[in-house]
Design an enzyme around this catalytic site. Structure first.
Site, PDB file in Angstrom:
ATOM      1  N   ALA A 109       3.460   5.063  -3.781  1.00 17.70           N
ATOM      2  CA  ALA A 109       4.631   5.884  -4.112  1.00 17.70           C
ATOM      3  C   ALA A 109       4.918   5.869  -5.606  1.00 17.70           C
ATOM      4  O   ALA A 109       5.296   6.897  -6.190  1.00 17.70           O
ATOM      5  CB  ALA A 109       5.841   5.388  -3.338  1.00 17.70           C
ATOM      6  N   GLY A 114       0.806  -1.211   0.000  1.00 13.65           N
ATOM      7  CA  GLY A 114       0.000   0.000   0.000  1.00 13.65           C
ATOM      8  C   GLY A 114       0.837   1.256   0.000  1.00 13.65           C
ATOM      9  O   GLY A 114       0.418   2.292  -0.525  1.00 13.65           O
ATOM     10  N   ASP A 115       2.028   1.197   0.588  1.00 11.12           N
ATOM     11  CA  ASP A 115       2.951   2.336   0.589  1.00 11.12           C
ATOM     12  C   ASP A 115       3.736   2.418  -0.715  1.00 11.12           C
ATOM     13  O   ASP A 115       3.729   3.442  -1.399  1.00 11.12           O
ATOM     14  CB  ASP A 115       3.925   2.221   1.758  1.00 11.12           C
ATOM     15  N   THR A 116       4.432   1.345  -1.047  1.00 11.84           N
ATOM     16  CA  THR A 116       5.303   1.401  -2.221  1.00 11.84           C
ATOM     17  C   THR A 116       4.495   1.539  -3.506  1.00 11.84           C
ATOM     18  O   THR A 116       4.903   2.251  -4.428  1.00 11.84           O
ATOM     19  CB  THR A 116       6.200   0.152  -2.293  1.00 11.84           C
TER      20      THR A 116
END
Length: 414
Positions: free
Chosen positions: A193, A188-190
């Protein structure tokens, strides 16, 4: 020299595509820090704004190491902040806030990942920055975005929240068994990003053509919905469980572990059947196509494949399958990945020496973007908390040593 290869001296001459681009990052944890680290790897100069005392909350994650001052530096920070400079500023202090605004006035990209509305309340929202720097590209990464109405506007969000809400945890979930949380680490973060980087690079291209910056608004929930493309499309066409997609897309046991096989075309199935000693599968009326193959994975196909692979390593089995055109790959653990020849040749694991006496370095993924006219690395370590505060105040804002001392003593900076 191989086709497409450029000599080392030429690579240095070309530099990096974002050389000269200045990024001001008011960021925490991973989604935005991963994006700005990628921008740094592409040549941008990234100034990271942290709060005095604790700094980026990623520094408090576990496991951790000690920096040269004995302060804890957590793994989330260590893998997302290489190549940056750190300035500590108290954003609740008027003089500290003004320092950040002055840095924003000189930046090409200003980015933040506060909860919705927080940047605006601080006087660091898009409209605030656009007034002092209309050429700046402004990037927000948040759970649910800032530019449209959402019922989730006040919700905090980390990677698994966005992943779960986007339907990713329903893939092949066993009925009656609770979903596995974070099965892919911090996707969910990468993943968010990467969409942020795409948006920023497009906005920079627009800025170069028009002279105007703009707002890049990335919602982690949106990003994960985009990554759930197959699940949403399948659902719309009546397949409510994407794990029931009609093809062989399963793991199979070999001598030393598991391998993945994906087979959805007749010529691939023929190659698979002949390789493992079951050419009769090709004419078997029970196995006429992808839906039948899927239906009979457990009673026919798995026993045949696993009997063939029982005396083979994962790599041996996959090499044989690949030779007959069947897509396959070994299931690796992180240790396998670190030791993989491909990964080493592609510089996809980079190391940072520890500063607390532990001999083994901290390992993190390298840069997956390989450009034929950009040198690989060099990677530089993460910044210690506030390490570059005085340097940035002096070099970027032209403050004297006396002014810097006064500002530090006032508490506006760390």
């Amino acid at each position: 020299m191989r086709v497409g290869e450029v000599a080392g001296a030429d690579l240095q001459r070309f530099g990096k595509p974002l050389d000269g681009i200045r990024v001001l990052a008011i960021e925490q944890m991973q989604a935005l820090p991963y994006a700005t680290q990628m921008l740094a790897r592409l040549g941008a100069e990234v100034i990271k704004v942290e709060s005095p005392g604790l700094g980026d909350s990623g520094r408090g994650s576990l496991p951790s190491m000690n920096d040269p001052e004995g302060r804890k530096v957590g793994v989330t920070f260590l893998r997302n902040n290489m190549g940056k400079r750190s300035i500590t500023v108290d954003l609740k202090n008027p003089e500290g806030l003004e320092i950040v605004r002055k840095l924003a006035a000189k930046a090409d990209i200003v980015c933040e990942n506060f909860k919705a509305g927080v940047a605006g309340r601080l006087g660091l929202g898009y409209e605030d920055v656009a007034k002092i720097n209309p050429r700046a590209v402004y990037l927000s990464v948040s759970g649910f975005g800032n530019t449209t109405e959402t019922p989730y506007a006040g919700w905090p969000a980390y990677a698994p929240v966005a992943e779960g809400m986007a339907g990713l945890y329903e893939f092949k979930r066993t009925p009656g068994v609770a979903p596995v949380v974070s099965p892919l680490g911090a996707l969910g973060d990468t993943g968010s990003a990467l969409f942020a980087i795409i948006g920023v690079l497009a906005a920079l291209r627009h800025r170069d053509a028009t002279g105007e910056g703009q707002y890049v608004d990335i919602s982690m929930y949106d990003a994960m919905v985009a990554l759930n493309d197959a699940g949403i499309s399948y659902w719309s066409m009546g397949l409510k469980d994407p794990g029931l997609a009609p093809l062989i897309n399963h793991s199979f046991k070999a001598f030393d572990g598991y391998l993945i096989i994906q087979c959805g075309r007749p010529h691939m199935f023929k190659g698979l059947a002949e390789l493992i000693g079951h050419p009769e599968w090709v004419g078997d009326p029970r196995l006429t196509g992808p839906q039948d193959w899927f239906n009979h994975v457990e009673d026919i196909i798995r026993p045949g494949i696993e009997a063939w692979a029982a005396d083979k390593t994962r790599l041996e089995a996959c090499a044989a399958l690949s030779a007959v055109g069947v897509a396959s790959g070994p299931v690796y653990n992180p240790g396998d990945v670190i030791e993989d020849e491909h990964v080493k040749n592609r510089n996809m694991v980079v190391s940072m020496d520890r500063t607390d006496g532990v001999p083994d370095p901290v390992l993190s993924p390298g840069n997956p973007v390989k450009l034929s006219k950009m040198a690989e690395g060099p990677e530089t370590r993460v910044p210690w908390l506030g390490e570059h505060t005085a340097e940035i105040l002096r070099d970027e804002l032209g403050l004297s040593d006396e002014e810097i001392t006064r500002i530090v003593e006032s508490g506006a900076t760390g």
